[in-house]
Design an enzyme around this catalytic site. Structure first.
Site, PDB file in Angstrom:
ATOM      1  N   TYR A 143     -29.877  21.347  14.169  1.00 37.66           N
ATOM      2  CA  TYR A 143     -28.317  21.027  13.929  1.00 37.66           C
ATOM      3  C   TYR A 143     -27.961  21.009  12.496  1.00 37.66           C
ATOM      4  CZ  TYR A 143     -26.782  19.888  18.624  1.00 37.66           C
ATOM      5  OH  TYR A 143     -26.360  19.927  19.914  1.00 37.66           O
ATOM      6  N   LYS A 194     -41.709  22.760  22.110  1.00 39.85           N
ATOM      7  CA  LYS A 194     -42.197  23.885  22.285  1.00 39.85           C
ATOM      8  C   LYS A 194     -43.423  24.139  21.337  1.00 39.85           C
ATOM      9  CE  LYS A 194     -40.872  26.918  24.537  1.00 39.85           C
ATOM     10  NZ  LYS A 194     -41.467  27.645  25.612  1.00 39.85           N
ATOM     11  N   ASP A 227     -39.014  23.740  28.368  1.00 44.30           N
ATOM     12  CA  ASP A 227     -38.591  24.372  29.653  1.00 44.30           C
ATOM     13  C   ASP A 227     -39.325  23.655  30.911  1.00 44.30           C
ATOM     14  OD1 ASP A 227     -41.312  25.273  28.555  1.00 44.30           O
ATOM     15  OD2 ASP A 227     -41.057  27.259  29.250  1.00 44.30           O
ATOM     16  N   ASP A 251     -30.126  17.520  23.561  1.00 51.86           N
ATOM     17  CA  ASP A 251     -28.612  17.771  24.043  1.00 51.86           C
ATOM     18  C   ASP A 251     -28.565  18.600  25.373  1.00 51.86           C
ATOM     19  OD1 ASP A 251     -26.016  18.229  23.412  1.00 51.86           O
ATOM     20  OD2 ASP A 251     -26.268  20.499  23.137  1.00 51.86           O
ATOM     21  N   ASP A 255     -27.492  16.802  29.416  1.00 53.02           N
ATOM     22  CA  ASP A 255     -26.548  17.324  30.169  1.00 53.02           C
ATOM     23  C   ASP A 255     -27.069  17.538  31.581  1.00 53.02           C
ATOM     24  OD1 ASP A 255     -24.693  17.461  28.189  1.00 53.02           O
ATOM     25  OD2 ASP A 255     -23.556  19.348  28.855  1.00 53.02           O
TER      26      ASP A 255
HETATM   27  C1  IPM Z   1     -23.240  15.880  22.645  1.00 58.41           C
HETATM   28  C2  IPM Z   1     -22.529  17.378  22.183  1.00 58.41           C
HETATM   29  C3  IPM Z   1     -22.206  17.374  20.632  1.00 58.41           C
HETATM   30  C4  IPM Z   1     -23.571  17.713  20.439  1.00 58.41           C
HETATM   31  C5  IPM Z   1     -21.172  18.317  20.218  1.00 58.41           C
HETATM   32  C6  IPM Z   1     -19.830  18.087  20.506  1.00 58.41           C
HETATM   33  C7  IPM Z   1     -21.263  18.512  18.693  1.00 58.41           C
HETATM   34  O1  IPM Z   1     -22.455  18.162  22.962  1.00 58.41           O
HETATM   35  O2  IPM Z   1     -22.973  14.887  21.946  1.00 58.41           O
HETATM   36  O3  IPM Z   1     -24.124  16.233  23.390  1.00 58.41           O
HETATM   37  O4  IPM Z   1     -24.102  18.976  20.304  1.00 58.41           O
HETATM   38  O5  IPM Z   1     -24.500  16.956  19.836  1.00 58.41           O
HETATM   39 MG    MG Z   2     -24.192  17.988  24.431  1.00 60.14          MG
END
Ligand code: IPM
Ligand code: MG
Length: 371
Positions: A143, A194, A227, A251, A255
């Site tokens: 990042y 990884k 993975d 990240d 999700d």
């Molecule tokens: C998260 C989001 C952020 C990230 C974005 C909005 C920059 O996806 O907090 O997970 O990638 O960190």
């Molecule tokens: Mg995110």
């Protein structure tokens, strides 16, 4: 108790202000019914700050965040700002706050309340009782690594570059957060990398193993390729306790873990900095979900993740475990009573909007306070 604690609210964009307004009602309830007092202020971030000040993270916002004991963040971004140059996009609002305040440990619990077992993407037997804590490194890695950018090679063709960089200090400090959390939970850390492909991954694996051996031999540590971790999360998620991951893997995996709980609309997070010599620790709390532009302004967003983020803030930054627990219990009871926002709607339940959900939570809080 928590008198004079400074709380900065950053509603941001999209559904951010809508769900934040419900969190503010809970705050007002606490001040009224629990005799706690906070110094609450509000500032601009993301697209809202671009519109007002031409900058997704104005200096005034950074200064207010630095001065605060805790920051409650909504969400940023939306199609309105899609055309802006990369360096001005709303997402920089949150990325810069993480970086400027040194918020390197992003805690993302994936917890499945019994009432929502049927909302999960997986069969009930695979997810019942799910309680995972993802610890995501959040100020380093790809990042922020240099070099980065899009440039032209000798032949005039475009080349895009991002760089994954981790120093051993960066790995060790976030690993310690994961091990310490595991000690308060089921004593297991799964560290994700990884190492079979990436040099930074090889270092990640060695440093985590060293910290483990030297400081946390009582916690079980396993290493897993990222993975494979994605596959295991989607098939046998109950094996996990704490998952430790880099910025990018964390990240993605958070999700995925969120999908296991049925809805991003339910998940809070905390991002913590280092303990400072004066005993303070910068901290920012935000829902895992984004600004959801497709449903913004319609009054249908789920306010639970934002309100649960406030509960995490009260527990971790303000030492108000009792109030945090009340909020969490109130939300569980509202879900058990059958109220659902659209994102967690199930057959036979009552579909409600953002404000009605907020009201129902306040009513449960009233009952808990009277008990
Ligand atoms: C998260 C989001 C952020 C990230 C974005 C909005 C920059 O996806 O907090 O997970 O990638 O960190
Ligand atoms: Mg995110």
């Amino acid at each position: 108790m928590a008198a004079n604690k400074k709380l900065l609210i950053l509603p941001g964009d999209g559904i951010g202000p809508e769900v934040m307004s419900q969190a503010k009602r809970v705050l007002a309830w606490l001040q009224r019914r629990r005799a706690v007092s906070f110094e609450v202020s509000e500032a601009l971030v993301g697209g809202a700050a671009i519109d007002a000040a031409g900058d997704p993270c104005p200096e005034a916002t950074v200064a207010a965040a630095r001065a605060a004991d805790a920051v409650l963040f909504g969400s940023v971004g939306g199609p309105k700002w899609d055309g802006l140059p990369f360096e001005q996009r709303p997402e920089l609002g949150i990325l810069r706050l993480r970086k400027e305040l040194g918020l390197f440990a992003n805690l993302r619990p994936a917890l499945l309340p019994d009432a929502l077992v049927d909302a999960s993407a997986l069969k009930p037997d695979l997810v019942r009782g799910l309680d995972i804590m993802i610890v995501r490194e959040s100020t380093g890695g790809i990042y922020f690594g240099e070099p980065r950018g899009i440039h032209r090679d000798a032949a005039g063709k475009r080349v895009g570059i991002d760089t994954e960089v981790y120093s051993e200090e960066e790995i060790a400090r976030v690993a310690r957060v994961a091990f310490e959390l595991a000690r308060q939970r089921r004593h297991k850390v799964t560290s994700v990398d990884k190492a079979n492909v990436m040099q930074s991954g090889r270092l990640w694996r060695s440093v985590v193993a060293e910290v483990h051996q030297a400081e946390f031999p009582d916690v079980a540590l396993e290493h897993m390729y990222a993975d494979n971790c994605a596959m295991q999360l989607a098939s046998r998620p109950l094996q996990f306790d704490v998952i430790l991951a880099s910025n990018l893997f964390g990240d993605v995996l958070s999700d995925l873990a969120a999908a296991l709980t049925g809805s991003l609309g339910m998940l809070p997070s905390a991002t913590l900095g280092a303990l400072q010599p004066d005993g303070r620790r910068h901290a920012l709390y935000e829902p895992v979900h984004g600004s959801a532009p497709d449903i913004a302004g319609k009054g249908v967003a789920n306010p639970c993740a934002q309100i649960l983020s406030l509960a995490m803030l009260l527990r971790i930054s303000f030492g108000m475990a009792e109030e945090a627990q009340m909020i969490e219990t109130a939300i569980e009871r509202v879900l058990a009573s059958g109220l659902r926002t659209a994102d967690i709607m199930q057959p036979g339940k009552a579909r409600v909007g953002t404000a009605v959900m907020g009201e129902a939570i306040l009513r449960e809080l009233d009952k808990l306070a009277a008990a």
